[in-house]
Enzyme design. Structure first.
Site, mmCIF file in Angstrom:
data_model
loop_
_atom_site.group_PDB
_atom_site.id
_atom_site.type_symbol
_atom_site.label_atom_id
_atom_site.label_comp_id
_atom_site.label_asym_id
_atom_site.label_seq_id
_atom_site.Cartn_x
_atom_site.Cartn_y
_atom_site.Cartn_z
ATOM 1 N N ASP A 39 9.234 -9.848 -2.939
ATOM 2 C CA ASP A 39 10.269 -9.583 -4.026
ATOM 3 C C ASP A 39 9.300 -9.131 -5.089
ATOM 4 O OD1 ASP A 39 12.907 -9.804 -2.966
ATOM 5 O OD2 ASP A 39 12.992 -11.985 -3.093
ATOM 6 N N ASP A 68 17.273 -10.385 6.266
ATOM 7 C CA ASP A 68 16.040 -10.979 6.662
ATOM 8 C C ASP A 68 16.366 -12.138 8.058
ATOM 9 O OD1 ASP A 68 17.444 -12.967 5.164
ATOM 10 O OD2 ASP A 68 15.693 -13.249 3.836
#
Length: 421
Positions: A282, A395
């Site tokens: 991220d 994910d």
């Protein structure tokens, strides 16, 4: 300090940078191997809801690690008559994970010191019971080695060591955990960051990588997929950082296709550029760059291609563990944590690793969040790219799909970052 022939570094002992002294409890503790213990309150016994659990101090240990004793990222001074424990999140060795998922059965601890004192090795089991394993007296400039087996660590347990000084200061110059060379050597990773309008975070992480050449050396590329309107390349300081990374840095501008779209682009590019892995990150995180080397060492030793993820700490409460891997409740089809105590997070400054029995279990997960997750490109070639599921489930869906194809996910302790929780 480099590994001797026939041995390779699995995990180095590290300490926080000057900017991260608020995370000291994750790296080192003053005092002995056990320290204080905590117990559940009577109120919790009557009303055992996780959000109402409270901890009360039973002992007292007011000593703290002296910040000015941190000599470098790998070196620390232990003052005369004091003790220092490395039985901490970032410096204990998660033996049960290496036992379960890799070919390793024997490891070696190498400790280089200067001064007089002692080095004592401990281990734990899945219940958190602590046992002394070995120890040695040291003086002057010393290199001490301990041959250790990880065969007993079936369902949990860690190794670590403590230092005690006598007759003057004891300096830990360097220490590391070693193992046989990995099954697969010379592998490379594409470090991929998906970002949207958080160029300051993104640039800071690239700058961190530039300052850690050991981690950067493993990277084939550092790839930024920029989906925002505030471009990373337009930020002050970008040119300087880009010069440090040279041709390893590549920025791709594309429309905002969500997190899954950004990560899918990074996965595709990693297959195309010949990398062995892609590390998905991220943008709004603070990295512990040592994690990259630990994940690569672990992946290279796994019995079969394995997705390896890192844990998440709270960026605004940096000693607090927010996630150590994710599971799926198949009945309600909802994400969760691998242990009930994680429902209220865990603050290592309140109860350290050695004082928290449940942290000594090995936790098996269904997937790892893509705040920090390393996927072999061989898995991507077989499983494909993620579905365009935004903002959640890209994910988790990918982890479940990979598992159905025979590829497991391991959330590796000691590999982590700090994220806006």
């Amino acid at each position: 300090m480099s590994a001797a022939p026939g041995w390779s570094t699995l995990q180095r002992v590290i300490f926080p940078p000057e900017s991260g002294v608020d995370t000291m409890s994750l790296y080192a503790d003053a005092g002995p191997a056990t320290g204080v213990r905590f117990k559940e309150s009577d109120e919790f016994a009557r009303n055992p809801k996780p959000v109402e659990q409270k901890l009360h101090l039973v002992g007292s240990n007011t000593r703290e690690v002296h910040v000015d004793d941190l000599l470098s990222r790998q070196s620390v001074r232990v003052r005369s008559g004091e003790q220092l424990s490395l039985g901490t999140y970032f410096n204990a060795f998660p033996a049960s994970y290496w036992r379960r998922w890799t070919h390793l059965r024997d490891i070696r601890l190498v400790v280089e010191t200067s001064g007089r004192g002692s080095v004592t090795v401990y281990k734990s089991n899945a219940r958190g019971t602590i046992q002394r394993v070995d120890g040695a007296r040291v003086e002057d400039d010393a290199r001490t080695e301990f041959e250790l087996s990880i065969k007993p660590f079936g369902d949990g347990g860690w190794y670590w060591f403590d230092l005690a000084s006598s007759g003057g200061d004891l300096v830990l110059k360097e220490a590391r955990w070693e193992g046989p060379p990995p099954v697969r050597t010379g592998e490379t990773v594409t470090i991929q960051i998906t970002t949207m309008d958080k160029p300051d975070f993104c640039l800071a992480n690239v700058r961190t990588l530039a300052g850690h050449p050991e981690a950067l050396e493993l990277a084939r590329e550092v790839l930024i997929v920029d989906q925002g309107s505030r471009k990373v390349a337009d930020q002050p300081g970008f040119a300087e950082v880009a010069a440090l990374l040279g041709p390893k840095l590549r920025v791709i501008d594309q429309a905002n296709l969500g997190g899954s779209g950004g990560f899918a682009r990074g996965m595709y590019e990693s297959v195309e550029n010949g990398s062995d892995y892609v590390l998905l990150l991220d943008d709004d995180v603070v990295m512990e760059p040592e994690s990259i080397m630990r994940m690569m060492a672990f992946s290279g030793s796994c019995k079969s291609p394995t997705i390896v993820g890192g844990h998440m700490f709270d960026l605004y409460s940096r000693s607090t563990l927010y996630s150590m891997g994710e599971t799926i409740d198949s009945r309600r089809f909802s994400p969760g944590q691998p242990h009930r105590d994680m429902q209220m997070r865990h603050d290592f400054s309140v109860s350290n690793l050695r004082q928290t029995p449940w942290l000594h279990r090995r936790f098996d997960v269904d997937y790892n969040g893509w705040w920090m997750c390393m996927i072999p490109t061989s898995v991507i070639r077989q499983v494909g790219l993620p579905l365009p599921l935004f903002i959640k489930w890209d994910d988790s869906e990918y982890g479940l799909r990979a598992r159905a194809a025979g590829f497991r996910t391991v959330s590796l302790p000691g590999a982590a970052l700090w994220h806006i929780s």
